[in-house]
Motif scaffolding. Structure first.
Motif, mmCIF file in Angstrom:
data_model
loop_
_atom_site.group_PDB
_atom_site.id
_atom_site.type_symbol
_atom_site.label_atom_id
_atom_site.label_comp_id
_atom_site.label_asym_id
_atom_site.label_seq_id
_atom_site.Cartn_x
_atom_site.Cartn_y
_atom_site.Cartn_z
ATOM 1 N N TRP A 67 -61.592 37.023 20.333
ATOM 2 C CA TRP A 67 -61.400 38.438 20.004
ATOM 3 C C TRP A 67 -61.044 39.238 21.240
ATOM 4 C CZ3 TRP A 67 -61.269 41.441 15.660
ATOM 5 C CH2 TRP A 67 -61.313 42.818 15.866
ATOM 6 N N LEU A 68 -61.790 39.027 22.313
ATOM 7 C CA LEU A 68 -61.569 39.805 23.532
ATOM 8 C C LEU A 68 -60.211 39.499 24.155
ATOM 9 C CD1 LEU A 68 -65.149 39.603 25.041
ATOM 10 C CD2 LEU A 68 -64.017 41.647 24.164
ATOM 11 N N SER A 69 -59.792 38.245 24.115
ATOM 12 C CA SER A 69 -58.483 37.921 24.687
ATOM 13 C C SER A 69 -57.372 38.546 23.850
ATOM 14 C CB SER A 69 -58.291 36.408 24.786
ATOM 15 O OG SER A 69 -58.257 35.828 23.516
ATOM 16 N N PHE A 70 -57.592 38.630 22.548
ATOM 17 C CA PHE A 70 -56.618 39.288 21.664
ATOM 18 C C PHE A 70 -56.619 40.795 21.883
ATOM 19 C CE2 PHE A 70 -54.047 39.952 18.004
ATOM 20 C CZ PHE A 70 -54.568 41.038 17.318
ATOM 21 N N ASP A 71 -57.817 41.349 22.060
ATOM 22 C CA ASP A 71 -57.958 42.801 22.145
ATOM 23 C C ASP A 71 -57.635 43.341 23.529
ATOM 24 O OD1 ASP A 71 -60.511 45.214 22.214
ATOM 25 O OD2 ASP A 71 -58.792 45.279 20.868
ATOM 26 N N ARG A 72 -58.002 42.580 24.573
ATOM 27 C CA ARG A 72 -57.868 43.090 25.940
ATOM 28 C C ARG A 72 -56.840 42.349 26.773
ATOM 29 N NH1 ARG A 72 -61.473 47.549 27.063
ATOM 30 N NH2 ARG A 72 -62.704 47.677 25.158
ATOM 31 N N GLY A 73 -56.343 41.257 26.254
ATOM 32 C CA GLY A 73 -55.371 40.470 26.998
ATOM 33 C C GLY A 73 -55.990 39.257 27.648
ATOM 34 N N GLY A 74 -55.120 38.340 28.027
ATOM 35 C CA GLY A 74 -55.572 37.120 28.683
ATOM 36 C C GLY A 74 -55.832 37.335 30.160
ATOM 37 N N PHE A 75 -56.179 36.262 30.837
ATOM 38 C CA PHE A 75 -56.582 36.404 32.237
ATOM 39 C C PHE A 75 -55.419 36.687 33.165
ATOM 40 C CE2 PHE A 75 -60.592 35.558 30.752
ATOM 41 C CZ PHE A 75 -61.524 35.659 31.783
ATOM 42 N N SER A 76 -54.241 36.343 32.755
ATOM 43 C CA SER A 76 -53.089 36.676 33.592
ATOM 44 C C SER A 76 -52.922 38.190 33.658
ATOM 45 C CB SER A 76 -51.827 36.019 33.033
ATOM 46 O OG SER A 76 -51.637 36.421 31.687
ATOM 47 N N GLU A 77 -53.336 38.880 32.607
ATOM 48 C CA GLU A 77 -53.269 40.341 32.612
ATOM 49 C C GLU A 77 -54.485 40.960 33.288
ATOM 50 O OE1 GLU A 77 -51.338 40.936 28.211
ATOM 51 O OE2 GLU A 77 -52.844 39.396 28.593
ATOM 52 N N LEU A 78 -55.623 40.331 33.172
ATOM 53 C CA LEU A 78 -56.851 40.906 33.721
ATOM 54 C C LEU A 78 -56.879 40.874 35.244
ATOM 55 C CD1 LEU A 78 -59.663 39.532 31.382
ATOM 56 C CD2 LEU A 78 -58.516 41.727 31.300
ATOM 57 N N ARG A 79 -56.149 39.946 35.826
ATOM 58 C CA ARG A 79 -56.231 39.756 37.279
ATOM 59 C C ARG A 79 -55.927 41.030 38.052
ATOM 60 N NH1 ARG A 79 -55.903 34.410 39.424
ATOM 61 N NH2 ARG A 79 -55.900 32.874 37.769
ATOM 62 N N THR A 80 -55.128 41.900 37.479
ATOM 63 C CA THR A 80 -54.702 43.091 38.210
ATOM 64 C C THR A 80 -55.676 44.253 38.064
ATOM 65 O OG1 THR A 80 -53.415 43.798 36.283
ATOM 66 C CG2 THR A 80 -52.273 42.451 37.932
ATOM 67 N N GLU A 81 -56.683 44.108 37.248
ATOM 68 C CA GLU A 81 -57.625 45.194 37.016
ATOM 69 C C GLU A 81 -58.468 45.465 38.278
ATOM 70 O OE1 GLU A 81 -58.019 47.100 34.414
ATOM 71 O OE2 GLU A 81 -56.640 46.118 33.031
ATOM 72 N N ALA A 82 -58.682 46.709 38.555
ATOM 73 C CA ALA A 82 -59.384 47.096 39.783
ATOM 74 C C ALA A 82 -60.851 46.718 39.779
ATOM 75 C CB ALA A 82 -59.251 48.600 39.992
ATOM 76 N N VAL A 83 -61.412 46.494 38.608
ATOM 77 C CA VAL A 83 -62.844 46.228 38.533
ATOM 78 C C VAL A 83 -63.206 44.869 39.136
ATOM 79 C CG1 VAL A 83 -62.766 45.116 36.254
ATOM 80 C CG2 VAL A 83 -64.802 46.372 36.950
ATOM 81 N N TYR A 84 -62.206 44.000 39.288
ATOM 82 C CA TYR A 84 -62.501 42.671 39.818
ATOM 83 C C TYR A 84 -62.284 42.643 41.320
ATOM 84 C CZ TYR A 84 -62.161 41.266 34.922
ATOM 85 O OH TYR A 84 -62.328 41.165 33.577
ATOM 86 N N PRO A 85 -63.182 42.050 42.075
ATOM 87 C CA PRO A 85 -62.958 41.872 43.516
ATOM 88 C C PRO A 85 -61.740 40.985 43.740
ATOM 89 C CG PRO A 85 -65.232 41.383 42.925
ATOM 90 C CD PRO A 85 -64.486 41.529 41.643
ATOM 91 N N ALA A 86 -61.244 41.010 44.956
ATOM 92 C CA ALA A 86 -59.984 40.327 45.259
ATOM 93 C C ALA A 86 -60.030 38.837 44.942
ATOM 94 C CB ALA A 86 -59.639 40.537 46.730
ATOM 95 N N GLU A 87 -61.137 38.203 45.180
ATOM 96 C CA GLU A 87 -61.186 36.750 45.014
ATOM 97 C C GLU A 87 -61.938 36.330 43.754
ATOM 98 O OE1 GLU A 87 -61.085 35.286 49.637
ATOM 99 O OE2 GLU A 87 -63.029 35.793 48.742
#
Lengths: 108, 520
Positions: free
Chosen positions: B200-220
């Motif tokens: 559900w979350l991958s459908f609703d929020r996108g896959g990890f290729s899209e999440l990588r750019t989100e600011a909430v995640y630290p660089a590594e």
């Protein structure tokens, strides 16, 4: 004498006299040839080596491949590869080394 | 909103239906529980599907969907590594423990230690089980309380008590049959909930290729950046320690129960193999949920254990959140019943029936159920005292760390002597317990407390090997297993023209004559 179909369990007869716990354990121990059931050194070594090997694969390769692609498909592939490995271990190591032919079957 | 109002929501109704359903399924087990052997091991009747379900359930507990998700919330890679150690533990179970225990088919792990070594080893095993089991069971009660508190705003202590009551009720009534049925359903619901959530979350929020750019995640965050071995919180030594900590509960009686519940040898092997495979998949699913939790809930979650339930409540449609709540309850209840029945059955068998051989089947079954009830009460008190899942588990597993050498030796090393096994468990276990409780200041560096487990482990290993080599083993133990025609009782009796020596033939005759019907 074939042992096919023999019950898998060594059922022991409990002394009907009112013995204490340690005497009871000693009595059971004398009835059962426990050393016959311990795995062979080869089985033990290969089992521990397999665990070490899977640890290396899992902790190194798994994460690098998984999180490079973060693919559920990759996780499934690893799972299936593991099942294949487990089948090989059973057939090539456990079955001959531990005489599992004597223990398999229906309701044993 | 009152507690009643909290449960008259869509989520609440789903959870109530689930709990009532589980209870009724547990009652089905009561119909098949006629005696103590049924209560403890289903009289060796479980097929692969039920055994695999209850095997998975021993590990799919609060740590799987709460602890690992929380760890993945902090770092994706570490969340994954946290899971993989459990796969190694299932391998030990499948490749060594299951094979030996299933052949002997003891009632309890203590009985196995008594057979393999002697009575004093059996007593130590009983005591270790009862002590360590308290923490593990208590942790599941805490996990139950966590889920209910997050979803329904019920006071934490009340939720913990409710969980204890529910798990204890269907365990006492249904025994191992009830547990097998409920575990199967609960594992299915857990898998559906966890997989469904990620889908559900991958459908609703996108896959990890899209999440990588989100600011909430630290660089590594998405990179496999394991710190050097010297980092005791997230380095290689930590994950190696985790493998041993995961394995440190394999001496607990619920594993022997499941092994003795299997219908045959193939089933007893493949059930934990499927367990290992499941954790290769959990290593993806749980950290993924943690990653989405960081995206949706932000970085400020104080207790990472709350990420999964809070994420479900925040991000999912109500009816899916209700299923997730049921899945979370399922996973902790399925572990809880294992931690409850295992030690309490052991106490009934090794502390009551061993000293009362004239007790009837009905008496032993009643005592077994009473002991289960008493054990749950003590574990509940422990849970209300600690109130943190990971701390509880790690505290008690550190003690079990020192039992690993003796457990391995019982299965795989003929030279291991009774005195060596006894001394290794007592000295190693006491060392770990003492260091965990009082010894933090003895080390010149800061470290998580469970690292003291290595001290007891190595002390136990040195004592076991050293003392065993010093003591002589009796000649009877030197009977060969390598001949093409295996002698003695495992094969129903070999012919005497296999080249056996006189002593080997005498042993074979004795063993063949000892196969009799159980007279419990």
């Amino acid at each position: 004498m074939s042992n096919k179909g023999m019950k898998e369990v060594i059922d022991v007869e409990r002394d009907e006299q009112n013995v204490g716990y340690f005497e009871y354990m000693q009595e059971l121990k004398e009835q059962i040839p426990v050393d016959q059931y311990i795995v062979t050194p080869r089985t033990s070594i290969l089992a521990l080596a397999s665990m070490a090997g899977v640890s290396v694969v899992a902790f190194v390769l798994y994460a690098f491949t998984m999180f490079r692609f973060f693919s559920f498909t990759v996780a499934i592939v690893y799972g299936l590869l593991f099942l294949g490995f487990a089948k090989v271990f059973y057939d090539r190591v456990l079955y001959p080394e531990e005489n599992l032919a004597d223990w398999e079957g229906g309701d044993q | 909103m009152s507690v009643v109002d909290e449960f008259l929501t869509t989520e609440g109704i789903i959870v109530l239906v689930y709990i009532i359903g589980i209870f009724l399924i547990g009652l089905l087990g009561a119909r098949r529980t006629k005696n103590f052997r049924d209560y403890v091991t289903t009289s060796s009747s479980l097929g692969l599907v039920l055994l695999a379900g209850t095997t998975l359930a021993t590990q799919w507990g609060g740590i799987t969907l709460l602890g690992i998700v929380g760890f993945g919330y902090q770092d994706l890679y570490y969340g994954s590594l946290y899971s993989l150690g459990a796969a190694i533990r299932f391998m030990f179970w499948a490749f060594l423990l299951a094979i030996v225990i299933r052949k002997v088919n003891p009632f309890t792990i203590s009985e196995w230690f008594g057979l393999r070594f002697d009575g004093k080893n059996a007593v130590v095993m009983t005591i270790m089980n009862l002590i360590v089991g308290l923490g593990l069971l208590g942790s599941q009660f805490v996990a139950f309380g966590t889920v209910i508190t997050v979803f329904f705003d019920v006071p934490f202590e009340t939720s913990i008590v409710a969980g204890a009551v529910i798990v204890t009720a269907y365990t006492i009534i249904g025994g191992m049959w009830g547990i097998a049925y409920t575990d199967f359903i609960q594992v299915a619901i857990t898998a559906a909930g966890a997989f469904g959530m990620v889908a559900w979350l991958s459908f609703d929020r996108g896959g990890f290729s899209e999440l990588r750019t989100e600011a909430v995640y630290p660089a590594e965050y998405f990179d496999p950046n394991v710190l050097p071995i010297g980092d005791l919180n997230m380095g290689w030594l930590f994950f190696l320690t985790l493998i041993f900590l995961w394995s440190a509960d394999l001496f607990m009686n619920q594993f022997t129960q499941r092994i003795s519940s299997a219908r045959n040898m193939r089933i007893v092997y493949w059930a934990p193999v499927f367990g290992a495979m499941s954790y290769l998949i959990v290593a993806y699913v749980s950290p993924a949920i943690g990653a989405y939790g960081r995206l949706i809930l932000g970085e400020g979650i104080e207790n990472p254990d709350f990420v999964f339930p809070e994420l479900a409540a925040e991000a999912l449609p109500i009816w899916i959140a209700g299923i997730i709540a049921a899945a979370l309850l399922a996973v902790v209840m399925s572990s809880g019943d294992a931690y409850l029945l295992g030690p309490s059955a052991l106490a009934a068998n090794d502390l009551y029936r061993a000293y009362n051989p004239a007790a009837s089947e009905r008496q032993v079954l009643i005592v077994g159920r009473l002991v289960t009830l008493a054990y749950a009460g003590i574990a509940l008190a422990s849970a209300l005292f600690f109130q943190t899942i990971i701390d509880l588990i790690l505290a008690y597993l550190t003690i079990g760390f020192a039992v690993i050498p003796a457990l391995w030796a019982s299965l795989a090393w003929r030279k291991a002597s009774s005195n060596a096994a006894f001394a290794s468990m007592v000295v190693g276990g006491a060392t770990n317990a003492g260091l965990f409780l009082f010894g933090q200041g003895l080390f010149p560096w800061e470290m998580p407390p469970y690292y003291v487990g290595w001290v007891g482990f190595f002390i136990a290993l040195i004592i076991l090997i050293g003392l065993s080599l010093i003591e002589d083993r009796p000649a009877i133990d030197a009977v060969s297993r390598g001949s093409d025609d295996p002698a003695v009782a495992t094969d129903g009796g070999a012919t005497t023209d296999t080249g056996e020596t006189a002593s080997e033939a005498a042993l074979a005759d004795k063993a063949r004559s000892m196969i009799k019907t159980v007279q419990y």
